[in-house]
Scaffold this active site. Structure first.
Site, PDB file in Angstrom:
ATOM      1  N   HIS A   1       0.799  -1.231   0.000  1.00 19.36           N
ATOM      2  CA  HIS A   1       0.000   0.000   0.000  1.00 19.36           C
ATOM      3  C   HIS A   1       0.830   1.279   0.000  1.00 19.36           C
ATOM      4  O   HIS A   1       0.674   2.155   0.845  1.00 19.36           O
ATOM      5  CB  HIS A   1      -0.981  -0.016   1.181  1.00 19.36           C
ATOM      6  CG  HIS A   1      -1.872  -1.210   1.204  1.00 19.36           C
ATOM      7  ND1 HIS A   1      -2.756  -1.463   2.213  1.00 19.36           N
ATOM      8  CD2 HIS A   1      -2.019  -2.239   0.316  1.00 19.36           C
ATOM      9  CE1 HIS A   1      -3.407  -2.597   1.970  1.00 19.36           C
ATOM     10  NE2 HIS A   1      -2.965  -3.078   0.808  1.00 19.36           N
TER      11      HIS A   1
ATOM     12  N   TYR B   1     -13.106   9.505   3.391  1.00 16.20           N
ATOM     13  CA  TYR B   1     -13.639   8.424   2.559  1.00 16.20           C
ATOM     14  C   TYR B   1     -13.774   7.097   3.298  1.00 16.20           C
ATOM     15  O   TYR B   1     -14.061   6.073   2.685  1.00 16.20           O
ATOM     16  CB  TYR B   1     -12.822   8.319   1.270  1.00 16.20           C
ATOM     17  CG  TYR B   1     -13.116   9.524   0.403  1.00 16.20           C
ATOM     18  CD1 TYR B   1     -14.109   9.504  -0.559  1.00 16.20           C
ATOM     19  CD2 TYR B   1     -12.467  10.744   0.635  1.00 16.20           C
ATOM     20  CE1 TYR B   1     -14.437  10.633  -1.298  1.00 16.20           C
ATOM     21  CE2 TYR B   1     -12.782  11.876  -0.107  1.00 16.20           C
ATOM     22  CZ  TYR B   1     -13.771  11.810  -1.068  1.00 16.20           C
ATOM     23  OH  TYR B   1     -14.105  12.934  -1.782  1.00 16.20           O
TER      24      TYR B   1
END
Length: 373
Positions: A153, A257
């Site tokens: 990531h 988000y």
């Protein structure tokens, strides 16, 4: 979600009711394709990023750390690329040109670096110029901290908006319970800078004590697609979910988000991450894929070269090894199509200034999509 091939794809996730559009929209596979694929640059293991220079050359980043220039049928290696931390999903990643590249020559790079006091590495952004087949005038603009020895990531895509602001994404580095929801920490964020690395004075958290001032949005997992909508000028992003719940989002200033507080995905083991798919103050995705397709690369088609696709969104799938075409109306996906099924792990897709679509396929190279006459 890049390791999605390690996990079964035939699972069912029960989702609670929310306003997000889910991936029950059937994906279509055309019986015949109205284009052919033409290999442009072969023998590349992982062409993570690519940009098209005014002299018709293609500048290509290899995740391993090589920077390649392809022109007139020949490929050469560019000297003085950034020294990368090539671990797991990290390495030399995206490339983008300054909107005024013809005048100033600036090229922007995202890459993983071990620079810093801690062991491991993290994502950085730099800019440089290309001269005599080497990078010169190198300037580091941003470096996420602290470093981590985890291999997942890193993000990371780069995009400019119509006002000349520089956006880039950095994933949460596998530390989901700490990084993405904490604006005093890097990682799990999308950032905004001026083209020279200066932080805009109207960024959403510049006046908040302890916050990372470059943050533009937060609560992200691992965004590997950024594209500017050709009509609205809005920044669109997609990101890897865990097992299920890959998302497309329209990025808004200062918005949260949701990862991992809300998600449509589950753990790779099959256990639940959370029972919440929505919460006040957290944004819903425009669209989410379950099962995960492991999206990488994204472009809007604006070219007349593909008249049936104009205005559509193209997204590469790493997990299922195809190119997905999405028709979007009023911010809703109304049609999905699977192209080049089984061709390979689609790492990137871009529209070049000549109007053609180029895709990079891991282990194969870069192809151009050529419409049939």
């Amino acid at each position: 979600m890049q390791n999605s091939l390690l996990f079964p794809i035939f699972f069912v996730v029960l989702l609670s009711t929310s306003c997000a559009q889910t991936s029950d929209k059937e994906i279509n596979t055309p019986e015949t394709l109205d284009f052919t694929t033409e290999l442009v640059v072969g023998d590349i293991q992982n062409a993570w990023g690519m940009v098209f220079l005014p002299d018709n050359a293609i500048l290509i980043s290899e995740k391993s750390g090589k920077l390649l220039l392809h022109k007139a049928g020949k490929t050469i290696t560019i000297e003085n690329p950034p020294k990368v931390y090539n671990r797991g999903q990290g390495g030399l990643m995206d490339i983008e040109l300054h909107p005024d590249y013809d005048e100033n020559g600036w090229i922007y790079f995202s890459y993983a670096t071990s620079e810093g006091e801690e062991k491991g590495g993290n994502t950085a952004i730099m800019r440089a110029k290309l001269s005599n087949n080497q990078l010169v005038d190198v300037e580091e603009l941003y470096k996420a901290s602290p470093n981590s020895t985890r291999g997942q990531h890193f993000g990371s895509r780069i995009e400019f908006d119509n006002n000349g602001y520089l956006y880039f994404s950095i994933g949460e580095r596998g530390n989901r319970d700490v990084n993405p929801q904490d604006i005093t920490r890097d990682m799990g964020k999308i950032y905004r800078l001026h083209d020279n690395g200066r932080i805009p004075n109207d960024n959403p958290f510049v006046d908040e004590s302890g916050a990372k001032k470059a943050i533009y949005s937060y609560g992200h997992r691992n965004p590997q697609g950024l594209a500017l909508h050709p009509e609205t000028g809005k920044l669109w992003a997609h990101e890897h979910g865990p097992r299920g719940g890959d998302e497309i989002n329209i990025i808004e200033k200062g918005k949260n988000y949701g990862w991992p507080v809300i998600t449509y995905g589950i753990n790779y083991s099959g256990t639940e991450i959370t029972d919440e798919t929505s919460r006040p103050g957290m944004e819903q995705p425009l669209y989410q894929w379950t099962p995960s397709i492991a999206p990488s690369g994204m472009t809007f088609v604006t070219s007349d070269t593909y008249p049936k696709w104009k205005g559509n969104l193209l997204v590469g799938s790493l997990a299922f090894q195809y190119l997905e075409r999405l028709e979007v109306q009023d911010n809703k996906v109304v049609y999905r199509e699977k192209l080049l099924d089984g061709m390979g792990r689609m790492r990137n897709v871009r529209q070049a200034p000549d109007g053609f679509i180029y895709i990079s396929v891991e282990g194969k190279g870069i192809y151009r999509l050529v419409p049939k006459s």
